[in-house]
Design an enzyme around this catalytic site. Structure first.
Site, mmCIF file in Angstrom:
data_model
loop_
_atom_site.group_PDB
_atom_site.id
_atom_site.type_symbol
_atom_site.label_atom_id
_atom_site.label_comp_id
_atom_site.label_asym_id
_atom_site.label_seq_id
_atom_site.Cartn_x
_atom_site.Cartn_y
_atom_site.Cartn_z
ATOM 1 N N GLY A 59 12.894 -18.140 19.303
ATOM 2 C CA GLY A 59 12.761 -16.763 18.849
ATOM 3 C C GLY A 59 13.195 -16.590 17.408
ATOM 4 N N HIS A 60 13.632 -17.680 16.777
ATOM 5 C CA HIS A 60 14.115 -17.612 15.394
ATOM 6 C C HIS A 60 13.200 -18.356 14.432
ATOM 7 C CE1 HIS A 60 17.603 -16.048 17.323
ATOM 8 N NE2 HIS A 60 17.935 -17.196 17.864
ATOM 9 N N HIS A 218 19.560 -11.658 17.985
ATOM 10 C CA HIS A 218 19.132 -11.703 19.380
ATOM 11 C C HIS A 218 18.916 -10.313 19.945
ATOM 12 C CE1 HIS A 218 21.506 -15.374 18.710
ATOM 13 N NE2 HIS A 218 20.508 -15.922 19.338
ATOM 14 N N THR A 387 -23.731 15.605 -5.553
ATOM 15 C CA THR A 387 -24.465 14.784 -6.514
ATOM 16 C C THR A 387 -24.811 15.578 -7.770
ATOM 17 O OG1 THR A 387 -25.416 13.416 -4.790
ATOM 18 C CG2 THR A 387 -26.570 13.421 -6.891
ATOM 19 N N GLY A 465 -23.298 -3.010 -7.235
ATOM 20 C CA GLY A 465 -23.359 -1.884 -6.303
ATOM 21 C C GLY A 465 -23.808 -2.302 -4.916
ATOM 22 N N THR A 473 -31.693 5.151 -2.681
ATOM 23 C CA THR A 473 -30.745 5.445 -3.772
ATOM 24 C C THR A 473 -31.554 5.678 -5.044
ATOM 25 O OG1 THR A 473 -30.566 3.184 -4.591
ATOM 26 C CG2 THR A 473 -29.093 3.796 -2.776
ATOM 27 N N ASP A 527 -34.137 11.603 -1.921
ATOM 28 C CA ASP A 527 -32.778 11.220 -2.333
ATOM 29 C C ASP A 527 -32.438 11.900 -3.655
ATOM 30 O OD1 ASP A 527 -30.369 9.376 -2.159
ATOM 31 O OD2 ASP A 527 -31.180 8.888 -4.152
ATOM 32 N N PRO A 528 -31.295 12.564 -3.747
ATOM 33 C CA PRO A 528 -30.987 13.330 -4.963
ATOM 34 C C PRO A 528 -30.847 12.441 -6.201
ATOM 35 C CG PRO A 528 -29.100 13.311 -3.446
ATOM 36 C CD PRO A 528 -30.258 12.724 -2.707
ATOM 37 N N GLY A 529 -30.304 11.224 -6.039
ATOM 38 C CA GLY A 529 -30.173 10.336 -7.193
ATOM 39 C C GLY A 529 -31.530 9.914 -7.722
#
Lengths: 546, 546
Positions: A59-60, A218, A387, A465, A473, A527-529
């Site tokens: 345990g150590h 412990h 956008t 990207g 896009t 698409d707005p872009g």
């Protein structure tokens, strides 16, 4: 708490086998004594040297088997979790690695370990082995106790004794040096949680805002409840207790030990708090921070110090085989070096005039600003509806700095627009357009035509990207436009942009950009872009033909 | 969850300073750009080599700053926790370490990192630097996704590119090798908890019996809920998913990564589960297990594999400066060596007769057996009331094996009694008496008188047991008795034992043994162990004078 294990009965032996499988072929071996005898030893051991054997409950980890190797332990004896190994296990370890040079046992100060290692030592002596034992009792949590616990400071003794063994010192000398070292070690622990044992029910005794000072390894309760507070203050409390036990004129090595589940980020922060405090004036070198003597998943750390002299310093600095030992490092304040500034811009990048370029930029920017509400509306159907505002912000920032642009130098103008957009436009699209113009400027100044330079910019924007044509896009308008620009001039480019933009309304799934998360409900929406790109080209055509 | 930190705003910069303070004097330095620019770099960097720069959000320590050093990264750029560093920070790193040989950027596949490192790369190119970028997208959790995440497998690329840089390869070659390597890496993560961010409220989305498969390194949900089950089965599920992506004829290196708070014990157990399964036939070498690319305190692990060829293998095996990198090791089944048996006992240790010794042993043992109830009664006032039963059990076990004892050889008889008591009597007192007789036998066979031999036994019992005279134990009777035995013979010894035993009733605090926990309520009660010793001496006197 949840744990990774198979059966409680085999946790420790499976973990030891895992250590063997990942420590390199044949460097370490184990005795054939599972389940009771769990002993890891150096395969290459030369019995003409003093064997150095340690161990205790499991345990150590990486203690103790992780420290078996050149320059540290010859063998490690593991009990079950938090339980001392049996006399037979210790005796088997001694027999396996001890020759005429004898054996040093290093034992943490717990009754079970003292007795089981002790009886094994006496039996081994009866069998003719020369055996010495050093008991380490470094925990200062309980100042008045008769029998302080042995905790992480024990590792200093492993390191020093291991070095002396490796360099062929004899048993009497190693035992004497180890005992003297053990007397000059102090340790103190602090935790924000208790530890839980795999396969056993666990109840954290800590309140939501409580930590404990002076814990063992412990899960036994600490000596004091202590409010959770800043790392600096917690460290200051520990430093104060430890300082009482230090000789102000002496130099010390400091071991910074992760008791289990403290993230490495926080361990480094703790190291900074310790070494940035007045306490550091006593510290000459550090070991860690890292998991060296853990208590399963305890969310705490301990600090251990050993008073240095030339021999101890040499022993602590000597390289060892086991990777779990972290090399001792001389401490140093962080070294800060100045930032290298960008080279000054050449004259060709300073403000200059070109009426045609100016008209073009103004026309495109004004068109984009006029579209703010329309683009926001399109975006609201697929994204967060900003956008238009983002594009308009970018366009306004270009217009505001129009008089600073090197308009007579198209490459430099694109570079400058890239710089402006990255800082003013915000969001991914600002960075993408900045990449587009910066890369295009670079290609243009390298001699590419305007169309080819813009295609280079597009290539870089696409690479960084991650969007491709058809991903809904701005690229769906920009790519056909730039290809047409190269082949057939501006009017064809504008037409291609419009066709490309319109085509996005037939794409049913956005694969990149923010609208990728929306899914398949975008049929019929442009698409707005892409729309913005088509409108920018349309504005450019209008100016060019005016 | 509770964390060690001071202020949220300075967690990362404090941790980076902690790294600098503990990495050795002057090996690493940082740029003077806190808080925004957090860049760690090699102090000894030679710009005639290709600089290798990586980074990303913090919270993944030791990634990335922990891997800056000889043979790995030239510089690391850190953002805030789980947030990409700024373009300016990346650009500052590139400028600081890049000379004519150029720079390779290694970027994990997250939009923020791609864009910010990407724009920095383009700006650096505009400034005249040769810069290449490799994007690592090794996470197979989402098989159909366009943009897999970059996780721990990125470290393979750090290691390979760092080695090629250190060995003076040129940028084009390093970039090509790094890109090819990135394509041949797969990773998968699994966790039993989400991670919590220091200073932010945290709610674990996991149920008590739930784990998740296919996690990233930012606390984002895994792809699948998965029931907590044995480590072997969890590993088998992961191995199955990973195997689908491996070439069964190829050899791989496996990186076993602790995502944060898995105890080292369990990480070794996981390594054993992986390497003991059929999956291991694809694995030629391992890195870890250890914390390499963490997600704060996530209680999970990840497995990453890279397809090996000769060049990759050489690069992975090359030694490096940063200790956080765990050396690649060839895998090997655990090597098991036989236990060395004790040498066979000489003839003098076989059963033999001596009427006087026999009578003495029988008388003492019978007396002790007769005291069972009385000793239990005394013990009930200070302990758990079993001293009488423990002592009687030991005495009975001696009587049962009386015919096996080498009675004609007092030293060997004491040694044999020590062996019997350690296995039959149980508890601390069985081990202590075994130490007593074993050490006494050793001294006696070395030529000491019986009294001196027993005093040697007492000295060892005291050393290992930790009790001193006055601690209200059997030593308070045994020590005066043995001193008197040496000086004045058996009758005086018995008298001294009785006086010593009676004196324990005036001791108000037990300092050793189980009754140490009771405190100061023992006035007037004789210690049962001391009483047993006095009665044993009384029985011996009676026999001797019969």
């Amino acid at each position: 708490m949840k744990h990774f294990f198979n059966r409680r009965e085999t946790i420790v032996s499976e973990a030891l086998d895992g250590l063997l499988r990942t420590s390199g072929a044949g460097d370490l071996v184990r005795l054939d004594g599972y389940p009771e005898i769990k002993v890891i030893l150096r395969a290459d051991w030369d019995k003409s040297k003093v064997s150095v054997v340690s161990g205790g409950g499991a345990g150590h980890e990486p203690s103790h088997a992780g420290f078996v190797g050149k320059g540290m332990l010859t063998a490690a004896v593991s009990g079950e979790i938090f339980a001392s190994p049996s006399v037979e296990a210790v005796l088997a370890a001694i027999r396996a690695v001890t020759g005429p040079a004898g054996c040093l046992l290093i034992v943490k100060n717990y009754t079970g370990d003292r007795l089981n290692f002790g009886l094994a030592a006496e039996r081994a002596r009866a069998e003719g082995f020369a055996v010495e034992m050093v008991i380490v009792a470094d925990d200062i949590a309980l100042p008045d106790i008769n029998q302080p616990r042995g905790v992480a400071g024990t590792l200093f003794v492993h390191k020093i004794a291991g070095h002396l063994s490796e360099t062929s010192h004899d048993l009497a000398e190693i035992a004497a040096v180890a005992r003297a070292a053990a007397k000059d070690i102090v340790s103190l622990g602090m935790s924000l949680s208790s530890c839980s044992i795999p396969g056993q029910p666990h109840e954290d005794r800590f309140g939501a805002d409580d930590g404990e000072l002076g814990l063992g390894i412990h899960g036994e309760p600490g000596v004091e409840r202590i409010a959770v507070q800043s790392a600096d203050r917690l460290v200051a409390i520990m430093a104060e207790r430890l300082s009482e036990r230090l000789d102000p004129r002496a130099a010390y090595a400091l071991l910074i030990n992760n008791l289990g589940s403290v993230p490495p980020l926080e361990m480094s922060l703790i190291a900074n708090a310790v070494l940035g405090s007045p306490f550091a004036k006593s510290v000459k070198m550090t070991i860690g921070p890292g998991p060296l003597m853990t208590a399963l998943n305890m969310n705490g750390f301990s600090l251990s110090l050993i008073r240095l002299d030339a021999a101890r310093q040499e022993a602590l600095l000597a390289p060892v085989g086991p990777h779990a030992w972290m090399p001792a490092k001389p401490i140093a304040a962080p070294v800060v070096v100045p930032i290298v500034k960008a080279a000054e811009q050449p004259a060709s990048h300073r403000a200059s005039q070109d009426a045609g370029t100016r008209r073009l930029i103004v026309a495109v920017c004004e068109r984009l600003i006029s579209l703010e509400a329309a683009l926001n509306g399109l975006d609201a159907k697929s994204g967060d509806g900003d956008t238009g505002s983002t594009v308009a912000t970018g366009a306004r920032s270009i217009l505001e700095r129009l008089d600073t642009l090197p308009l007579a130098n198209p490459a430099a103008t694109m570079g400058a627009m890239g710089d402006i957009l990255s800082s003013s436009m915000g969001g991914s699209s600002g960075v993408l357009l900045s990449i587009f113009f910066t890369a295009a400027a670079q290609a243009r100044s390298g001699g590419a035509s305007l169309a080819n330079a813009l295609l280079s910019g597009l290539e870089r924007m696409t690479f960084y990207g991650g969007a491709s044509p058809g991903d809904r896009t701005m690229i769906d308008a920009l790519e056909p436009a730039l290809k047409a620009l190269d082949a057939n001039g501006l009017e064809e480019a504008a037409r291609a942009a419009r066709v490309g933009a319109e085509a996005t309304s037939a794409m049913d799934k956005a694969k990149a950009g923010r609208s990728a998360y929306i899914g398949a409900k975008l049929q019929g929406v442009i698409d707005p872009g892409a729309h913005a790109v088509a409108e920018a080209f349309a504005a450019a055509v209008k100016i060019a033909s005016a």
